[in-house]
Design a protein around this motif. Structure first.
Motif, PDB file in Angstrom:
ATOM      1  N   THR A 229       0.840  -1.193   0.000  1.00  0.00           N
ATOM      2  CA  THR A 229       0.000   0.000   0.000  1.00  0.00           C
ATOM      3  C   THR A 229       0.874   1.241   0.000  1.00  0.00           C
ATOM      4  N   SER A 230       0.273   2.366  -0.266  1.00  0.00           N
ATOM      5  CA  SER A 230       1.041   3.613  -0.384  1.00  0.00           C
ATOM      6  C   SER A 230       1.651   4.047   0.931  1.00  0.00           C
ATOM      7  N   ASP A 231       1.101   3.574   2.056  1.00  0.00           N
ATOM      8  CA  ASP A 231       1.632   3.982   3.357  1.00  0.00           C
ATOM      9  C   ASP A 231       2.566   2.933   3.953  1.00  0.00           C
ATOM     10  N   GLY A 232       3.098   2.031   3.131  1.00  0.00           N
ATOM     11  CA  GLY A 232       4.099   1.082   3.594  1.00  0.00           C
ATOM     12  C   GLY A 232       3.549  -0.171   4.232  1.00  0.00           C
ATOM     13  N   GLY A 391      14.453  -4.330  -0.596  1.00  0.00           N
ATOM     14  CA  GLY A 391      13.675  -4.184  -1.811  1.00  0.00           C
ATOM     15  C   GLY A 391      12.177  -4.226  -1.613  1.00  0.00           C
ATOM     16  N   ALA A 392      11.722  -4.528  -0.399  1.00  0.00           N
ATOM     17  CA  ALA A 392      10.277  -4.548  -0.113  1.00  0.00           C
ATOM     18  C   ALA A 392      10.093  -4.142   1.340  1.00  0.00           C
ATOM     19  N   LYS A 613      15.260   1.847   4.392  1.00  0.00           N
ATOM     20  CA  LYS A 613      14.214   1.895   5.417  1.00  0.00           C
ATOM     21  C   LYS A 613      14.122   3.303   6.006  1.00  0.00           C
ATOM     22  N   GLU A 614      15.256   3.912   6.297  1.00  0.00           N
ATOM     23  CA  GLU A 614      15.259   5.248   6.878  1.00  0.00           C
ATOM     24  C   GLU A 614      14.733   6.276   5.882  1.00  0.00           C
ATOM     25  N   VAL A 615      15.078   6.106   4.608  1.00  0.00           N
ATOM     26  CA  VAL A 615      14.570   7.019   3.570  1.00  0.00           C
ATOM     27  C   VAL A 615      13.051   6.941   3.512  1.00  0.00           C
ATOM     28  N   THR A 616      12.506   5.733   3.504  1.00  0.00           N
ATOM     29  CA  THR A 616      11.060   5.546   3.399  1.00  0.00           C
ATOM     30  C   THR A 616      10.335   6.100   4.615  1.00  0.00           C
TER      31      THR A 616
END
Length: 869
Positions: A229-232, A391-392, A613-616
């Protein structure tokens, strides 16, 4: 031999998984009278309210998946859902032999095994569910002198762990297992507390515990789709509805590839056929008053244990005889397969049967009542894939378990602790799913799984290399020039020279627990680098570029050091929230807001995942690219290195023109290449980053330019010795997720006063305020033909006081060196301790580091001396 087994019945009962109520039998049986399945006994049915959201969805109801759900719920997570496509234990769990052991040759997995056994000892009391756990101990049999060395090697690596383990005499072996033929037994490695457990009952107990702590278990509930989903988060689709989950855990055993395919991953897992044999009552076994310990005949490559009044044993046949179920990789697992078995093949394992009969003679007259041939899952290196997957976002794996029963308890806790706290509870990087990459294709996976299965009980030497499936596509631009001159090592798919042959050398891979054929040549290479100039292929380094509006902001938050200015390089560390070292990275700012990051080959995707992960989660506007395969790296080191490199460029490489930890792009004279990036790090001399297609030409130009200076190649073994002499710490040894940077002696690189609130900063400030309990020390050893490798036990006055982290022979100072963690009160220079190596305790002493100065330091001191003169 007088006869081979009388095979009474080789058809395993289809309801093997229904073994229950056996915990109070004197010895566990997995072949009891069939019982009729009834839904009241089943772990769950879909007669309950369907949850449409969850914190975590665990996919897969084998012992590993159920353990993850149990530990998450027990750890306080409120919304845990487990989805099982058919029924609990379907797959590999239900037919497993159920062996449990404290032993593991790896350092970190000892913790997993230990935590599993400690859980299984208390699980019945906690849940009220019988687990059929028997703990008669186990013995690994050494029947050759090199096997005795192997046991001694493992003892040295175990004393600083809580694992109960003892090297025992043949007399003690016979006392514990009186049915052995002792003709070949030289020693045994004894682990009291080892044994076996009923996998079905174990899984049911974990499921009962999971429900008790609030988890929901749905079956049959196959997963048909996974949509980010768009919110991870994730939408997990099933025939019963969709669950919105914050994270998903793939624990699907030999279905792992199929679930991975839903996300576009090709997980390198493959089912193999594993067989074990069960006998009818053996009179000599029935007459015993205590249960026999499990034995593992290392030369025979089989395990054997008591099963009621008979025996059960399982071999690991050679790689050319073992069977892969590779059709499942190509075509998928057959629909409906869950509690089925393969057709048995006794002929395939007869070599091992005969060895077992020689070691345990009562087998010669035993009747076989069952042969189990079932699928178990292997990865290329036999270790599972545990943790978050690069990657996910929020996709976790707990797959690839060749030994799921002994791993289940410990891995369930490890993974749940990581999910709940946000960081791994201890270092387990050898099981990181991100150790594999695109280079792990299907042909490689198949041949490596075959090799790993067939090599299950080969001697576990230090510096072990296995050669099946090599090379992969990951070869550097100079591989073809070097491959016939060097003994190659394997690093994350890459081939890298360990050491180089010369005329008259004893060439080839010849492993040993003592100094072996590479010892002299590595000394020659160290002398080359210290006195002349050497070239090393460093291409396996992982390489990332980071740029964008928030690049500096991101890196300042991720790393504890300040960011270098344009054209400069520094060493920085990513820390966990509790202040432990997650990674060590060399950072160069190549242009304003643009950075090149270099990390070790084994942590390529491990480090990339942490950054992504930190970027996201932080919403940073940056672009991170993995350029590892695009660039080759050559290291040029030694007092003549600057002189040699100056011959092939018009750039000023003098001390004044190119200083320590500086970096720039340069053109090479007479070589038709793009500009190459060059940095002067001191530690490895000069590092040249070159497009792969140009690497051979640059290498040949350097070698031609250095002929008058005595240039030659050197490998990673020499580099390791040289870095120890200079006191350089290594990530994965001196620093990892079990250590903080203050105790590792990394204070210089940790800027607690920098304005940015980097990850782990508050924790480090607290650690510093409280003071340290242990510190990394630098020790020298008085040895003979054996050198420390790391993870050996350190003794003082008969008590364990610490452990080494890495070690090697110092050719410059003619002694063995090691780094070691010791209590702060034992870290003073001159403190004497003992280090255990191959069954002996060698005298050692804490010394002042470093014993050999770095080149920039030597140059600075020489200049200072000349100015005074």
């Amino acid at each position: 031999m007088s006869r081979i087994f009388n095979v009474i019945n080789v058809q395993v009962r289809r309801d093997l998984a229904l073994r229950r109520g056996i915990a109070r039998l004197p010895v566990r049986t997995i072949f009891s009278t069939p019982r009729t399945h009834n839904d009241s006994d089943a772990s769950t049915v879909l007669g309950k309210r369907w949850k449409d959201s969850a914190d975590t969805v665990v996919i897969g109801g084998g012992c590993v998946g159920v353990s993850v759900a149990y530990h998450l719920a027990k750890g306080g997570m409120k919304d845990v859902v487990l989805l099982e496509k058919s029924e609990l234990t379907a797959g590999s769990t239900w037919h497993a032999a159920g062996l449990t052991t404290y032993y593991h040759p790896g350092i970190n997995l000892k913790k997993v095994h230990y935590n599993s056994i400690k859980l299984y000892e208390t699980l019945e009391a906690e849940t009220g569910q019988a687990v059929g756990f028997h703990q008669p101990g186990s013995i690994r049999i050494a029947s050759t002198p090199v096997r005795v060395d192997e046991l001694k090697y493992q003892m040295a690596r175990t004393h600083w762990h809580p694992t109960p383990q003892y090297l025992i005499t043949p007399e003690r072996v016979q006392e514990l297992f009186p049915l052995l033929n002792m003709d070949k037994v030289l020693a045994g490695l004894y682990n009291p507390g080892d044994g076996h457990i009923d996998p079905y009952s174990l899984t049911m107990a974990l499921a009962a515990g999971a429900r008790m702590y609030g988890a929901q278990i749905y079956n049959p509930a196959p997963v048909t789709g996974l949509t980010p989903t768009s919110d991870g988060q994730w939408d997990v689709q099933t025939p019963h509805g969709t669950i919105r989950a914050k994270r998903i855990v793939n624990a699907t055993g030999f279905w792992a590839r199929e679930v991975g395919n839903l996300l576009g991953f090709q997980h390198p897992t493959i089912p193999v056929h594993h067989q074990y044999v069960v006998t009818a009552t053996v009179p000599e076994v029935k007459a015993l008053k205590t249960e026999l310990p499990v034995i593992r005949d290392l030369e025979g490559s089989y395990y054997l244990r008591q099963e009621r009044d008979g025996l059960l044993f399982g071999p690991y046949e050679r790689m050319e005889k073992m069977v892969l179920q590779d059709s499942w990789v190509r075509d998928g697992v057959p629909p409906g397969f869950g509690k089925e078995l393969f057709e048995s093949d006794l002929d395939r394992i007869m070599d091992h049967v005969e060895m077992a009969m020689e070691m345990v003679p009562v087998l010669k007259s035993a009747d076989i009542i069952n042969i189990v041939s079932g699928p178990i899952t292997y990865t290329p290196d036999l270790l599972p894939m545990v943790g978050p997957h690069q990657g996910a976002h929020n996709y976790w794996t707990a797959i690839g378990f060749g030994y799921g029963v002994i791993h289940a308890g410990g891995i369930g806790k490890f993974l749940s602790d990581w999910i709940i706290s946000g960081e791994p509870p201890y270092d387990l990087i050898e099981c990181d799913p991100n150790r594999y990459g695109k280079w792990t294709d299907v042909p490689y996976m198949c041949i490596k799984a075959r090799e790993s299965y067939g090599y299950n009980n080969v001697v576990g030497y230090p510096k072990e290399e296995r050669f099946a499936g090599r090379p992969t596509y990951r070869t550097s631009g100079v591989y073809d020039l070097l491959k016939d001159k060097a003994s190659m090592g394997f690093h994350a798919g890459w081939e890298q020279p360990h050491w180089f042959y010369k005329s008259g050398d004893d060439a080839g891979y010849k492993p040993s627990f003592r100094r072996t054929n590479w010892f002299g040549p590595v000394g020659r290479e160290c002398k080359l680098v210290l006195e002349k100039v050497g070239v090393i292929d460093l291409t396996p380094f992982a390489k990332f570029t980071v740029k964008g509006r928030d690049s500096q902001k991101l890196l300042d938050h991720l790393f504890a050091n300040t960011m270098p200015k344009v054209g400069l390089t520094n060493i920085s560390h990513m820390l966990t929230p509790t202040g432990r070292v997650y990674a060590e990275v060399t950072i160069t700012q190549t242009a304003p807001g643009e950075f090149m990051l270099i990390t070790g080959s084994g942590s390529e995707l491990h480090d990339l995942r942490w950054m992504e992960k930190e970027v996201t989660e932080g919403g940073y506007e940056v672009d991170i690219k993995n350029v590892t395969d695009d660039f080759g790296v050559l290291g040029v080191a030694g007092p003549n290195a600057r002189k040699v490199l100056q011959k092939i460029t018009d750039e000023d490489l003098s001390d004044a023109g190119f200083k320590f930890l500086h970096c720039k792009n340069i053109k090479l004279a007479g070589i038709p290449t793009q500009a190459i990036r060059i940095s002067y790090t001191g530690e490895l001399g000069w590092e040249l980053y070159i497009e792969q297609k140009d690497m051979a030409a640059v290498y040949q130009a350097i070698m031609a330019a250095g002929q008058d200076e005595g240039i030659d190649n050197f490998g990673s073994y020499a580099m390791n010795s040289l870095r120890l002499e200079k006191g350089f710490r290594g990530w994965g040894a001196e620093m990892n997720c079990d250590t903080n940077p203050l105790e590792a002696g990394l204070e210089y690189f940790i800027k607690l006063n920098k304005p940015a609130d980097f990850i782990g900063k508050a924790a480090l400030q607290e650690i510093k305020a409280k003071g340290l309990k242990r510190k990394l020390s630098y020790i020298s050893l008085d040895t003979d033909d054996v050198d420390p490798e790391g993870n050996e036990t350190i003794w003082l006055n008969g008590k364990v006081v610490g452990n080494t982290t890495s070690g090697a022979y110092s050719y410059s100072t003619q002694q063995s060196l090691a780094f070691a963690y010791l209590p702060v009160e034992l870290c003073s220079v001159g403190q004497k301790v003992d280090v255990e190596l191959l069954g002996r305790k060698y005298s050692a002493m804490v010394v002042q580091e470093p014993l050999v100065l770095t080149e920039p330091t030597r140059t600075r001191l020489q200049k200072k001396s000349k100015s005074k003169a």
